[in-house]
Design a protein around this motif. Structure first.
Motif, PDB file in Angstrom:
ATOM      1  N   LEU A 254       0.862  -1.212  -0.103  1.00 61.99           N
ATOM      2  CA  LEU A 254      -0.074  -0.036   0.064  1.00 61.99           C
ATOM      3  C   LEU A 254       1.052   1.333  -0.041  1.00 61.99           C
ATOM      4  N   GLY A 255       2.023   1.216   0.650  1.00 65.95           N
ATOM      5  CA  GLY A 255       2.831   2.537   0.610  1.00 65.95           C
ATOM      6  C   GLY A 255       3.060   3.111  -0.645  1.00 65.95           C
ATOM      7  N   PRO A 256       3.848   2.221  -1.767  1.00 63.99           N
ATOM      8  CA  PRO A 256       3.944   2.863  -3.194  1.00 63.99           C
ATOM      9  C   PRO A 256       2.655   3.124  -3.849  1.00 63.99           C
ATOM     10  N   GLY A 257       1.797   2.250  -3.628  1.00 63.15           N
ATOM     11  CA  GLY A 257       0.142   2.620  -4.060  1.00 63.15           C
ATOM     12  C   GLY A 257      -0.126   3.863  -3.804  1.00 63.15           C
ATOM     13  N   ARG A 258      -0.084   4.269  -2.364  1.00 60.98           N
ATOM     14  CA  ARG A 258      -0.725   5.730  -2.202  1.00 60.98           C
ATOM     15  C   ARG A 258       0.063   6.686  -2.875  1.00 60.98           C
ATOM     16  N   VAL A 259       1.299   6.694  -2.984  1.00 66.44           N
ATOM     17  CA  VAL A 259       2.136   7.789  -3.813  1.00 66.44           C
ATOM     18  C   VAL A 259       1.464   7.883  -5.289  1.00 66.44           C
ATOM     19  N   HIS A 260       1.168   6.696  -5.899  1.00 67.84           N
ATOM     20  CA  HIS A 260       0.790   6.400  -7.079  1.00 67.84           C
ATOM     21  C   HIS A 260      -0.625   7.107  -7.361  1.00 67.84           C
ATOM     22  N   HIS A 261      -1.552   6.752  -6.289  1.00 63.93           N
ATOM     23  CA  HIS A 261      -3.016   7.353  -5.983  1.00 63.93           C
ATOM     24  C   HIS A 261      -2.885   8.777  -6.089  1.00 63.93           C
ATOM     25  N   CYS A 262      -1.954   9.432  -5.181  1.00 60.97           N
ATOM     26  CA  CYS A 262      -1.835  10.649  -4.815  1.00 60.97           C
ATOM     27  C   CYS A 262      -1.407  11.487  -6.147  1.00 60.97           C
ATOM     28  N   MET A 263      -0.398  10.966  -6.946  1.00 65.16           N
ATOM     29  CA  MET A 263       0.027  11.769  -7.930  1.00 65.16           C
ATOM     30  C   MET A 263      -1.031  11.827  -9.099  1.00 65.16           C
ATOM     31  N   ARG A 264      -1.479  10.553  -9.503  1.00 67.63           N
ATOM     32  CA  ARG A 264      -2.693  10.576 -10.316  1.00 67.63           C
ATOM     33  C   ARG A 264      -3.886  11.413  -9.926  1.00 67.63           C
ATOM     34  N   THR A 265      -3.907  11.690  -8.585  1.00 64.64           N
ATOM     35  CA  THR A 265      -4.991  12.524  -8.157  1.00 64.64           C
ATOM     36  C   THR A 265      -4.613  13.962  -8.453  1.00 64.64           C
ATOM     37  N   ILE A 266      -3.347  14.426  -8.511  1.00 68.76           N
ATOM     38  CA  ILE A 266      -3.122  15.788  -8.587  1.00 68.76           C
ATOM     39  C   ILE A 266      -3.136  15.859 -10.198  1.00 68.76           C
ATOM     40  N   GLY A 267      -2.851  15.186 -11.226  1.00 67.79           N
ATOM     41  CA  GLY A 267      -3.111  14.962 -12.428  1.00 67.79           C
ATOM     42  C   GLY A 267      -4.765  15.242 -12.817  1.00 67.79           C
ATOM     43  N   MET A 268      -5.457  14.594 -12.031  1.00 70.86           N
ATOM     44  CA  MET A 268      -6.848  15.010 -12.165  1.00 70.86           C
ATOM     45  C   MET A 268      -7.347  16.442 -11.800  1.00 70.86           C
ATOM     46  N   ALA A 269      -6.659  16.866 -11.026  1.00 73.63           N
ATOM     47  CA  ALA A 269      -6.843  18.300 -10.307  1.00 73.63           C
ATOM     48  C   ALA A 269      -6.349  19.222 -11.381  1.00 73.63           C
ATOM     49  N   GLU A 270      -5.408  18.901 -12.183  1.00 77.26           N
ATOM     50  CA  GLU A 270      -4.637  19.753 -13.201  1.00 77.26           C
ATOM     51  C   GLU A 270      -5.865  19.896 -14.313  1.00 77.26           C
ATOM     52  N   ARG A 271      -6.175  18.749 -14.773  1.00 73.48           N
ATOM     53  CA  ARG A 271      -7.147  18.741 -15.838  1.00 73.48           C
ATOM     54  C   ARG A 271      -8.275  19.470 -15.444  1.00 73.48           C
ATOM     55  N   ALA A 272      -8.797  19.425 -14.304  1.00 73.67           N
ATOM     56  CA  ALA A 272     -10.050  20.222 -13.965  1.00 73.67           C
ATOM     57  C   ALA A 272      -9.648  21.668 -13.828  1.00 73.67           C
ATOM     58  N   LEU A 273      -8.503  21.936 -13.498  1.00 78.24           N
ATOM     59  CA  LEU A 273      -8.046  23.360 -13.412  1.00 78.24           C
ATOM     60  C   LEU A 273      -8.217  24.077 -14.794  1.00 78.24           C
ATOM     61  N   GLU A 274      -7.611  23.206 -15.739  1.00 77.98           N
ATOM     62  CA  GLU A 274      -7.421  23.450 -17.448  1.00 77.98           C
ATOM     63  C   GLU A 274      -9.047  23.530 -17.719  1.00 77.98           C
ATOM     64  N   LEU A 275      -9.707  22.763 -17.624  1.00 79.59           N
ATOM     65  CA  LEU A 275     -11.208  22.918 -18.077  1.00 79.59           C
ATOM     66  C   LEU A 275     -11.699  23.985 -17.318  1.00 79.59           C
ATOM     67  N   MET A 276     -11.637  24.436 -15.918  1.00 74.22           N
ATOM     68  CA  MET A 276     -12.271  25.374 -15.367  1.00 74.22           C
ATOM     69  C   MET A 276     -11.797  26.831 -16.120  1.00 74.22           C
ATOM     70  N   TRP A 299     -10.937  31.326  -7.434  1.00 79.40           N
ATOM     71  CA  TRP A 299     -10.918  29.872  -7.377  1.00 79.40           C
ATOM     72  C   TRP A 299      -9.619  29.556  -8.285  1.00 79.40           C
ATOM     73  N   ILE A 300      -9.382  30.056  -9.500  1.00 87.40           N
ATOM     74  CA  ILE A 300      -8.250  29.611 -10.066  1.00 87.40           C
ATOM     75  C   ILE A 300      -6.990  29.797  -9.494  1.00 87.40           C
TER      76      ILE A 300
END
Length: 402
Positions: A254-276, A299-300
């Protein structure tokens, strides 16, 4: 501290090009193929085409830390790649870096026998099959893994498995062939030595897929399965590492997996910011673009600040895992698991608001992203468990001092 190596930078550039040239254009094709199939767990042809292209480009198994199986990147080198993949729901599978396969492949690498690696690991590494991880149970609070009840009872040269699991993500995938199952081999042992893990074919006699659980009304393509185990025989050689090692394996996984999840989450946030930003620039209300409104600008700006802060914390966790080990980085790993989904949820929610009614439809990826991110506040341990771990560590400093 977080300077990236030349090879890590090359992989970032190559992966960004792959998303621009192949993955983003494939998103509409993917949606059309899913609609045409009428099957929420259909495996669209476009996914296999993307996998072929990713292999050609050398963008394959990027997550795997062992040079024998992948490029051998460090956690710090892989972290920005996971972020880039997080910008599209297709990218992780296209590069064979999708959960839960990544964690399962690492478990099979570290703890699997030569037979496990031949039968299961090699096809997983080739992207020919998928896998699922069966740990969470419906009848107990699985955030405390010592609660799990699925029994693994000795029977001659093997074990009999009885119990029920759910949220076994990926178990509905058309290519899912194997489960890694956590259960109890010795309920009388010390709390963290009761559990063991075993490798179980998904079509083993006695394994029944009960249903695919919807998440906020979405049926994810890979599914979150409820699985019934009734008198399932598992040979002794399919026990991973040894009896009582299940909890230790889960922590290693779970340790490495949590880093993977969190970085993918940041990618989602970047995509959402771009769309916004794009939506705010093009939509006009009361004679002025939304981008001119002070609250939208706030917000931006806040989104950019939040993303940068969370990214730095996540990169620090990855760097610590590389330099001092997962155990020493446990507070940072717990912290990012709380911070990243909460941050991304806030940005996605505001992006939905800027999109108006369109934001809650499937015309944009925001509604799906919100559901996925909200679920992530529970996956791999709920926020409260990670906060408890952080607080215990902090308080211990002062209790010792007294």
């Amino acid at each position: 501290m977080f300077a990236f190596s030349d090879r890590a930078q090359r992989y970032q550039d190559d992966l960004l090009a792959f998303l621009d040239e192949q993955v983003y254009p494939a998103e509409e094709v993917y949606a059309a193929q899913m609609r045409a199939s009428g099957d929420p767990h259909h495996q669209p042809a476009v996914i296999e085409e993307l996998k072929t292209e990713a292999k050609k480009r050398g963008l394959w198994n990027l997550f795997h830390p062992h040079p024998e199986w992948g490029p051998g990147l460090t956690n710090l080198e892989y972290a920005p790649l996971a972020e880039i993949m997080g910008r599209s729901h297709l990218a992780s599978e296209a590069t064979n870096c999708a959960a839960p396969d990544t964690g399962n492949m690492e478990v099979l690498t570290l703890f699997g026998t030569a037979a496990h690696q031949e039968r299961w690991l090699k096809p997983l590494l080739a992207g020919e099959i998928r896998s699922a991880f069966a740990m969470t149970e419906p009848a107990v609070a699985s955030s405390d893994a010592t609660n799990i009840e699925l029994s693994m009872t000795r029977d001659g040269d093997g074990y009999r498995l009885d119990g029920r699991k759910w949220f076994a993500s990926n178990a509905m995938h058309k290519n899912c062939k194997v489960l890694i199952v956590m259960g109890k081999t010795d309920p009388g042992a010390e709390a963290h030595r009761q559990q063991s893990m075993m490798v179980v074919p998904i079509d083993a006699p006695g394994v029944t897929i009960v249903r695919s659980l919807p998440v906020f009304g979405y049926q994810d393509r890979e599914g979150h399965a409820e699985i019934l185990f009734e008198d399932v025989y598992v040979p002794r050689e399919d026990l991973l590492k040894g009896e009582g090692e299940g909890f230790a394996i889960s922590q290693a996984r779970l340790g490495p997996g949590r880093v993977h999840h969190c970085m993918r989450t940041i990618g989602m946030a970047e995509r959402a910011l771009e769309l916004m930003c794009r939506r705010a620039a093009e939509r006009v209300t009361f004679g002025r673009p939304l981008a001119d409104r002070a609250n939208i600008q706030d917000w931006i700006a806040e989104a950019r600040i939040d993303i940068e802060q969370t990214r730095l914390l996540t990169l620090k966790a990855a760097w610590m895992m590389d330099t001092v080990g997962n155990k020493a980085a446990r507070t940072e790993i717990a912290a990012i698991k709380v911070a990243a989904p909460a941050m991304a949820l806030r940005i996605v929610d505001r992006a939905i608001q800027v999109h108006g009614g369109a934001g809650v439809t499937d015309d944009f990826p925001l509604a799906w992203a919100w559901a996925h991110l909200r679920t992530l506040r529970l996956a791999d341990g709920p926020d409260e468990v990670h906060k408890r771990a952080i607080a215990k560590f902090e308080l211990a400093k002062y209790r010792k001092a007294v």
